[in-house]
Design an enzyme around this catalytic site. Structure first.
Site, short mmCIF file in Angstrom:
data_model
loop_
_atom_site.label_atom_id
_atom_site.label_comp_id
_atom_site.label_asym_id
_atom_site.label_seq_id
_atom_site.Cartn_x
_atom_site.Cartn_y
_atom_site.Cartn_z
N SER A 152 0.84 -1.20 0.00
CA SER A 152 0.00 0.00 0.00
C SER A 152 0.88 1.24 0.00
CB SER A 152 -0.91 0.00 1.22
OG SER A 152 -0.14 0.32 2.36
N LYS A 153 0.21 2.37 0.01
CA LYS A 153 0.87 3.68 0.03
C LYS A 153 1.87 3.76 1.17
CE LYS A 153 -0.45 7.16 -2.57
NZ LYS A 153 0.23 7.73 -3.45
#
Ligand code: GLU
Length: 495
Positions: A269-270
Site C-alpha cells: 500500500s501507500k
C-alpha cells in the site's frame, strides 16, 4: 462443447508489425481508473521484456468498459506513464502502426456480435432480473448461509432481446457439473469446479461488455499468445476458459505473476511507498532505475547482480525465471538503486533530467556551467533527483535556517572572532579556487594554533546552513566569493 469456431470479424492483417514473430504476442490491458501502480507497471515491464526478447509484439489495450470507474485522466496517466518509463507499445501510432492503443469502448459492436452469438448457440442467455430481485436473492442466500450467487432464474426462460437492451443483461451459462482446467506456466495445473462458478454477466444493460467477455474476445482477435498478468486474475481464468471453449477458440498460454507485498509481508500500500507511476516521476525517480527495480520483483535473472541495463534485461528474460512466491517491494532498495543510476549518469545528463525540478523553484535561471559544477559536487550524494531541494538548496539560495545542533556547537563566542577574521581574509583572496581557499584555512589554523575543523565546521554551517555536504572548499569555489563572505557575515549576526 462444440468445436465449431466463430469469427466476429475478419482479421486485419496489416495491423501486425511486419517482421515480428506471431508466436509471441503479449498485451498490457489496464483499466483507466487512475495512474498505474507498482503491480500494473511490473506486469507491463515483464510483458514488454518478453515481447522484446522473442521479437514479438507488445500490445496496449485500454480496458475501459466499466463506465462507472472510467476517467479520462486515467487513460492519459497510463499513456504518459508508459512513455515515461519507456514502454512503447507496438501497433500504435508512436511506431507508425495504424492502430493502437486499442480502446475497448470503441469496439462495442464486436462484443455485441460475440454475445449474441453465444445466446444463439445456447451458451448464454438474456436475463431481466431487476437489481431489487437480485438483492433479495442475495439476502435470502446469506440468511441460509449459502455463498451469494445468481440463482439462474432466467437461464431457461428463452428471453429474446438484442445486445444493449436497457432492461436486460446477457449471462454466460456455466455448466452444472464438471471441472474447468488450465495450465499455468508458473503454477502448473489449476482446476475449478464448475459447480462453484456463477452465471456471470458478459454484456451489461448499458451495452458495455464486462471485463471477462471483452478481455477474451480481444485476446483472441489480437492474436495474443501469452497472457501474463497478476495472480489476482486466476479466479477469472476459469470463466475465460469456458468462454474460449464456447467460441471454439484456442486459449492463450497463461502465466499469473506473483503478488507484490510490502517488506513486512502485508498487502502493498501507500504506506510502503508504493505509488503510482506518475508519483514516482514526481518524487524524483529515474525511469531506468524504476524499470530495473520492478523487473526484478517476481522474476530472477540467472546472474546474481542487481543493476541491469534494459538491453541486458531483454536478452536475459526467460519465463523460467518467473517466481511463484510473492515478491517484495522495498522502497529503500529502490531509492538505493536510483542513487546508483544517478551516479552512472554523465553530469550534463543529470542536469538535463533535473531541469524540470529546478524549474519548479526557478533555479533553472542559473547558468548551465554553474549547474554543471553544482551537480558535479552533488551527484554522489543524491538518491532522488528531488534530493537537491533539501541537500543542495544553498547553491541557489541563502540558507534560511541553520542546523540546530550545529548552531549550538559551532556558532559560539569562541568561534565568532575566527569567523570574522576568515571572512576578511576570504574577501581579500584573489584566486577564489578551492586549493587557494584550502591553503588560506590551513595557514590561518597554523598561525593561530587551532585545528582546521575548528573553523571549517562553523564556516560550512554559515555558508550552507548544514553540517554535512560535499567538500567545503569545493562548494565555496562554486558558490563564489561574494556570496560566501556575505553568508559568513550574516551568520555572525546570529552569534
Ligand atoms: N483490465 C484488467 C486490469 O485492469 C486486465 C487484466 C488482464 O490482464 O487480463 O488489470
Amino acid at each position: 462443447m462444440s468445436m465449431e469456431t466463430f469469427e466476429p470479424l475478419p482479421h486485419l492483417k496489416d495491423v501486425f508489425t511486419p517482421g515480428r514473430s506471431m508466436e509471441y504476442r503479449v498485451r498490457f490491458a489496464p483499466s483507466p481508473t487512475g495512474s498505474p501502480h507498482v503491480g500494473n507497471i511490473r506486469s507491463a515491464i515483464l510483458n514488454w521484456l518478453f515481447a522484446r526478447h522473442y521479437n514479438g509484439s507488445f500490445i496496449l489495450r485500454i480496458e475501459d468498459t466499466d463506465r462507472e470507474r472510467y476517467t479520462e485522466e486515467g487513460v492519459k496517466a497510463i499513456l504518459d506513464g508508459l512513455k515515461w518509463i519507456g514502454l512503447y507499445w507496438d501497433e500504435g501510432p508512436e511506431l507508425g502502426g495504424p492502430f493502437g492503443p486499442y480502446i475497448q469502448s470503441e469496439r462495442l459492436e464486436i462484443y455485441h456480435r460475440c454475445a449474441q452469438y453465444l445466446v444463439e448457440r445456447g451458451y448464454a442467455y438474456y436475463c431481466t432480473c431487476t437489481k431489487e430481485r437480485l438483492e433479495e436473492v442475495r439476502k435470502e442466500q446469506m440468511a441460509k448461509g449459502i455463498p451469494p450467487r445468481y440463482d439462474r432464474h432466467c437461464r431457461d426462460l428463452g428471453i429474446k432481446g438484442s445486445p444493449g437492451d436497457p432492461d436486460k443483461v446477457i449471462r454466460f451459462k456455466i455448466p452444472y457439473t464438471g471441472n474447468t482446467k488450465f495450465n499455468d506456466i508458473i503454477r502448473g495445473e489449476i482446476s475449478f469446479s464448475n459447480a462453484l462458478l456463477d452465471d456471470f454477466v458478459i454484456l451489461k444493460s448499458d451495452g458495455y461488455p464486462t471485463y471477462h467477455l471483452a478481455n477474451i474476445v480481444d485476446d483472441h482477435l489480437m492474436k495474443i499468445t501469452y497472457v501474463m498478468r497478476a495472480e489476482e486474475w486466476i479466479p477469472s481464468t476459469g470463466k475465460h476458459i469456458l468462454l474460449y471453449n464456447a467460441f471454439g477458440w484456442k486459449p492463450p498460454k497463461f502465466a499469473h505473476l506473483s503478488v507484490i507485498l510490502g517488506p513486512d509481508k502485508s498487502k502493498l500500500s501507500k504506506r510502503h511507498g508504493a505509488s503510482s507511476i506518475i508519483e514516482f516521476r514526481e518524487m524524483g525517480y529515474l525511469p531506468d532505475a524504476l524499470f530495473n527495480y520492478l523487473s526484478l520483483i517476481g522474476w530472477s535473472p540467472k546472474e546474481n547482480r542487481e543493476i541491469f541495463s534494459r538491453d541486458e534485461l531483454i536478452q536475459m528474460f526467460d519465463l523460467s525465471g518467473l517466481n511463484p512466491s510473492s515478491g517484495v517491494f522495498d522502497i529503500n532498495k529502490l531509492k538505493w538503486m536510483n542513487g546508483e543510476y544517478i551516479r552512472m549518469m554523465k553530469v550534463d545528463e543529470l542536469v538535463e533530467v533535473s531541469m524540470p525540478f529546478l524549474k519548479k523553484r526557478s533555479w533553472d535561471r542559473f547558468p548551465h556551467e554553474y549547474l554543471i559544477k553544482v551537480y558535479t559536487l552533488m551527484q554522489e550524494r543524491l538518491k532522488l533527483i528531488t534530493d537537491i531541494y533539501e541537500l543542495g538548496y544553498y547553491f541557489f539560495e541563502d540558507p534560511h535556517v541553520y542546523d540546530e545542533n550545529g548552531k549550538i556547537r559551532y556558532f559560539t563566542p569562541e568561534t565568532k572572532p575566527h569567523l570574522e577574521e576568515i571572512a576578511e581574509r576570504l574577501y581579500s583572496l584573489i584566486n577564489f579556487e578551492h586549493k587557494d581557499i584550502e591553503e588560506l584555512f590551513k595557514a590561518y589554523a597554523r598561525e593561530i594554533g587551532i585545528k582546521l575543523g575548528f573553523i571549517v565546521h562553523p564556516v560550512r554551517l554559515a555558508v550552507t546552513g548544514m553540517t554535512i555536504g560535499p567538500g567545503l572548499f569545493e562548494l565555496m569555489e562554486v558558490i563564489g566569493k561574494e556570496t560566501c563572505v556575505k553568508r559568513i557575515k550574516k551568520a555572525l549576526d546570529e552569534i
